[in-house]
Write a protein that holds these residues in place. Structure first.
Motif, PDB file in Angstrom:
ATOM      1  N   MET A   1      -4.690   0.158  30.297  1.00 28.77           N
ATOM      2  CA  MET A   1      -4.917   0.754  31.624  1.00 28.77           C
ATOM      3  C   MET A   1      -6.357   0.530  32.066  1.00 28.77           C
ATOM      4  O   MET A   1      -7.269   0.674  31.288  1.00 28.77           O
ATOM      5  CB  MET A   1      -4.687   2.264  31.587  1.00 28.77           C
ATOM      6  N   GLN A   2      -6.517   0.149  33.320  1.00 31.66           N
ATOM      7  CA  GLN A   2      -7.856  -0.037  33.869  1.00 31.66           C
ATOM      8  C   GLN A   2      -8.539   1.325  33.964  1.00 31.66           C
ATOM      9  O   GLN A   2      -7.975   2.288  34.467  1.00 31.66           O
ATOM     10  CB  GLN A   2      -7.726  -0.652  35.268  1.00 31.66           C
ATOM     11  N   ARG A   4     -11.792   3.875  35.169  1.00 27.63           N
ATOM     12  CA  ARG A   4     -12.515   4.038  36.411  1.00 27.63           C
ATOM     13  C   ARG A   4     -13.776   3.159  36.416  1.00 27.63           C
ATOM     14  O   ARG A   4     -14.422   2.981  35.390  1.00 27.63           O
ATOM     15  CB  ARG A   4     -12.918   5.493  36.560  1.00 27.63           C
ATOM     16  N   PHE A   5     -14.092   2.664  37.618  1.00 29.19           N
ATOM     17  CA  PHE A   5     -15.347   1.936  37.784  1.00 29.19           C
ATOM     18  C   PHE A   5     -16.481   2.954  37.806  1.00 29.19           C
ATOM     19  O   PHE A   5     -16.459   3.929  38.544  1.00 29.19           O
ATOM     20  CB  PHE A   5     -15.342   1.133  39.094  1.00 29.19           C
TER      21      PHE A   5
ATOM     22  N   CYS B 151     -10.040   1.844  44.485  1.00 36.11           N
ATOM     23  CA  CYS B 151      -9.690   1.154  43.222  1.00 36.11           C
ATOM     24  C   CYS B 151      -9.588   2.144  42.066  1.00 36.11           C
ATOM     25  O   CYS B 151      -8.766   1.957  41.164  1.00 36.11           O
ATOM     26  CB  CYS B 151     -10.734   0.085  42.898  1.00 36.11           C
ATOM     27  N   ASN B 152     -10.406   3.174  42.083  1.00 32.27           N
ATOM     28  CA  ASN B 152     -10.350   4.153  40.994  1.00 32.27           C
ATOM     29  C   ASN B 152      -9.082   4.995  41.035  1.00 32.27           C
ATOM     30  O   ASN B 152      -8.744   5.660  40.064  1.00 32.27           O
ATOM     31  CB  ASN B 152     -11.579   5.070  41.031  1.00 32.27           C
ATOM     32  N   ARG B 155      -3.796   2.560  39.246  1.00 27.86           N
ATOM     33  CA  ARG B 155      -3.604   2.441  37.799  1.00 27.86           C
ATOM     34  C   ARG B 155      -3.224   1.001  37.507  1.00 27.86           C
ATOM     35  O   ARG B 155      -2.078   0.608  37.630  1.00 27.86           O
ATOM     36  CB  ARG B 155      -2.492   3.383  37.327  1.00 27.86           C
ATOM     37  N   PHE B 156      -4.207   0.204  37.142  1.00 32.05           N
ATOM     38  CA  PHE B 156      -3.913  -1.176  36.744  1.00 32.05           C
ATOM     39  C   PHE B 156      -3.312  -1.150  35.349  1.00 32.05           C
ATOM     40  O   PHE B 156      -3.894  -0.591  34.433  1.00 32.05           O
ATOM     41  CB  PHE B 156      -5.200  -2.011  36.707  1.00 32.05           C
ATOM     42  N   ALA B 157      -2.166  -1.785  35.193  1.00 31.32           N
ATOM     43  CA  ALA B 157      -1.540  -1.815  33.873  1.00 31.32           C
ATOM     44  C   ALA B 157      -1.476  -3.249  33.378  1.00 31.32           C
ATOM     45  O   ALA B 157      -1.208  -4.172  34.147  1.00 31.32           O
ATOM     46  CB  ALA B 157      -0.137  -1.227  33.937  1.00 31.32           C
ATOM     47  N   PHE B 177      -9.071  -8.530  40.041  1.00 29.77           N
ATOM     48  CA  PHE B 177      -9.277  -7.914  38.732  1.00 29.77           C
ATOM     49  C   PHE B 177      -8.280  -8.483  37.736  1.00 29.77           C
ATOM     50  O   PHE B 177      -7.098  -8.640  38.049  1.00 29.77           O
ATOM     51  CB  PHE B 177      -9.070  -6.396  38.801  1.00 29.77           C
ATOM     52  N   GLY B 180      -9.419  -6.926  32.305  1.00 30.28           N
ATOM     53  CA  GLY B 180     -10.432  -5.885  32.185  1.00 30.28           C
ATOM     54  C   GLY B 180     -11.710  -6.167  32.930  1.00 30.28           C
ATOM     55  O   GLY B 180     -12.664  -5.396  32.830  1.00 30.28           O
TER      56      GLY B 180
END
Lengths: 175, 256
Positions: A1-2, A4-5, B151-152, B155-157, B177, B180
């Motif tokens: 999972m990405q 937080r920036f 972007c925050n 949820r990038f999986a 993106f 990572g």
């Protein structure tokens, strides 16, 4: 999972809301109460230990100390010898000699040896028969065991040519 | 918002105005003030007045993407520490935008082994925020540009690459993106009559990144448009308070 920036132009600080402050306050109060309780318990335990030690000291003062005392081997040996000497029934040995007395035998020396549990008797008799008679009488007495004629000598220079002899006997309580 | 974290007001800041919104309030109820960052003392007074009117103690700031400069940085070989990364980022900022890096406050999603996102804000703006907060007695909880906040929330999986695009008030930001890291980002003006996917296509051509999946948030149009070129388009929630507040701010300043 990405995740937080981490881009934020304000330095982040940890902040609590009202409920958070209330919970923090309750936690602090509980911690203080707990530490107070722990301290008083500790003090009570120390007091009990001190009382126990005082009681033990008082008891020890009233009761003689029954512990072993260390002494040297030589001293132990001499003490044991003295005790054995004192405890031996010498009356029985003297009574046995008295009963076996004869007008033909003269007792010259009576030497006990506690290390070996024996007694040495030096006497003079007119004849060898008188000497042997004494040996037999002493052998029958229960206070002496294994009465043995170990030495005899005719004294040719003395009038009547008596015989000087040695009887070795074991004391009755020795194996 | 957790029961244990305090309630916060939201302050939206563009290059010429700011809007304050209390918790739970509608964007139409936001209080709006004109801000001129070219005149820092006046800007600071206006911001302080706005912040003083906040009903909560803490304030979150959402910045218009036009105020900041986005770029990516690939960590140099053999980098040993954060100082070296920051130095490299400052050099890249100067190189890309021809600015004096000392006049900009720089933040990055620092990484040592893959390209990452950097963002710069003029120090005159950040200094105004700090002085206004002190004058109003209201601490600032956070200050981040809209694209970062959006972007925050995603949820990038997995490791597969994906575009993320955001447009509001005629300004679009597109980024890629994957694995990572952040491999591409560009902010530019985009007219309302052009679809947001145009920005993604241009970015794909420029970067050579051909993935077709994208997250998009277009605050300037009410309905998302289907696009044949992008098959994996996912529309993000345009009803988030920060998006709506900036939209309200741009409407108010356009009307004025």
């Amino acid at each position: 999972m990405q995740r937080r920036f981490r881009i934020d132009f304000i330095e982040s600080r940890w902040r609590l809301g009202a409920l958070g402050w209330v919970c923090l306050g309750i936690t602090v109060l509980l911690a203080l109460a707990w530490s107070r309780l722990a301290l008083s318990s500790h003090q009570r335990i120390e007091q009990l230990i001190f009382s126990k030690q005082a009681l033990e000291r008082n008891l020890a003062r009233e009761r003689p100390v029954s512990g072993s005392i260390e002494i040297s081997t030589d001293r132990a040996r001499s003490v044991n010898q003295a005790i054995r000497r004192l405890n031996h029934p010498w009356e029985d040995v003297l009574r046995a000699l008295n009963d076996a007395a004869s007008p033909h035998v003269a007792l010259l020396e009576l030497a006990p040896e506690f290390s070996t549990g024996t007694v040495r008797l030096v006497a003079e008799a007119r004849t060898i028969d008188a000497a042997l008679s004494l040996q037999k009488k002493l052998a029958r007495d229960p206070s002496l065991r294994s009465v043995v004629l170990t030495k005899h000598e005719f004294l040719s220079d003395a009038p009547g040519r008596p015989v000087r002899f040695v009887l070795d006997a074991r004391l009755g309580d020795q194996p | 918002m957790s029961l244990f974290t305090p309630r916060r007001s939201l302050l939206a800041v563009s290059d010429n105005a700011a809007a304050l919104l209390g918790p739970g309030a509608a964007p139409e109820q936001a209080r709006i003030e004109r801000i001129d960052f070219a005149d820092p003392p006046r800007a600071q007074r206006a911001l302080a007045e706005l912040l003083s009117a906040a009903s909560t103690r803490l304030i979150d700031i959402v910045l218009h993407d036009r105020l900041v400069r986005y770029f990516t940085l690939t960590p140099p070989e053999g980098v040993l520490g954060l100082n070296e990364l920051e130095s490299a980022a400052r050099l890249r900022l100067c190189d890309l935008f021809s600015v004096d890096d000392a006049a900009w406050q720089l933040h990055g999603d620092w990484k040592s082994d893959k390209p990452f996102l950097c963002c710069a804000l003029p120090r005159t703006v950040s200094a105004c925020f700090a002085r206004a907060a002190r004058a109003a007695g209201k601490p600032l909880a956070s200050a981040a540009p809209l694209f970062v906040r959006v972007c925050n929330r995603i949820r990038f999986a997995g490791n597969s690459g994906r575009w993320a695009a955001c447009r509001h008030d005629g300004w679009s930001t597109v980024a890629f993106f994957g694995n990572g890291g952040c491999h591409y980002i560009r902010s530019s003006a985009l007219a309302m009559d052009r679809p947001l996917s145009d920005s993604i296509k241009v970015a794909a051509l420029r970067s050579g990144l051909t993935q077709r999946e994208a997250w998009v948030l277009d605050a300037d149009v009410d309905t998302g448009e289907p696009d044949d070129a992008l098959t994996g388009l996912r529309h993000l929630d345009g009803n988030a308070p920060d998006v709506r507040l900036l939209k309200q701010l741009s409407r108010a300043t356009a009307a004025a």
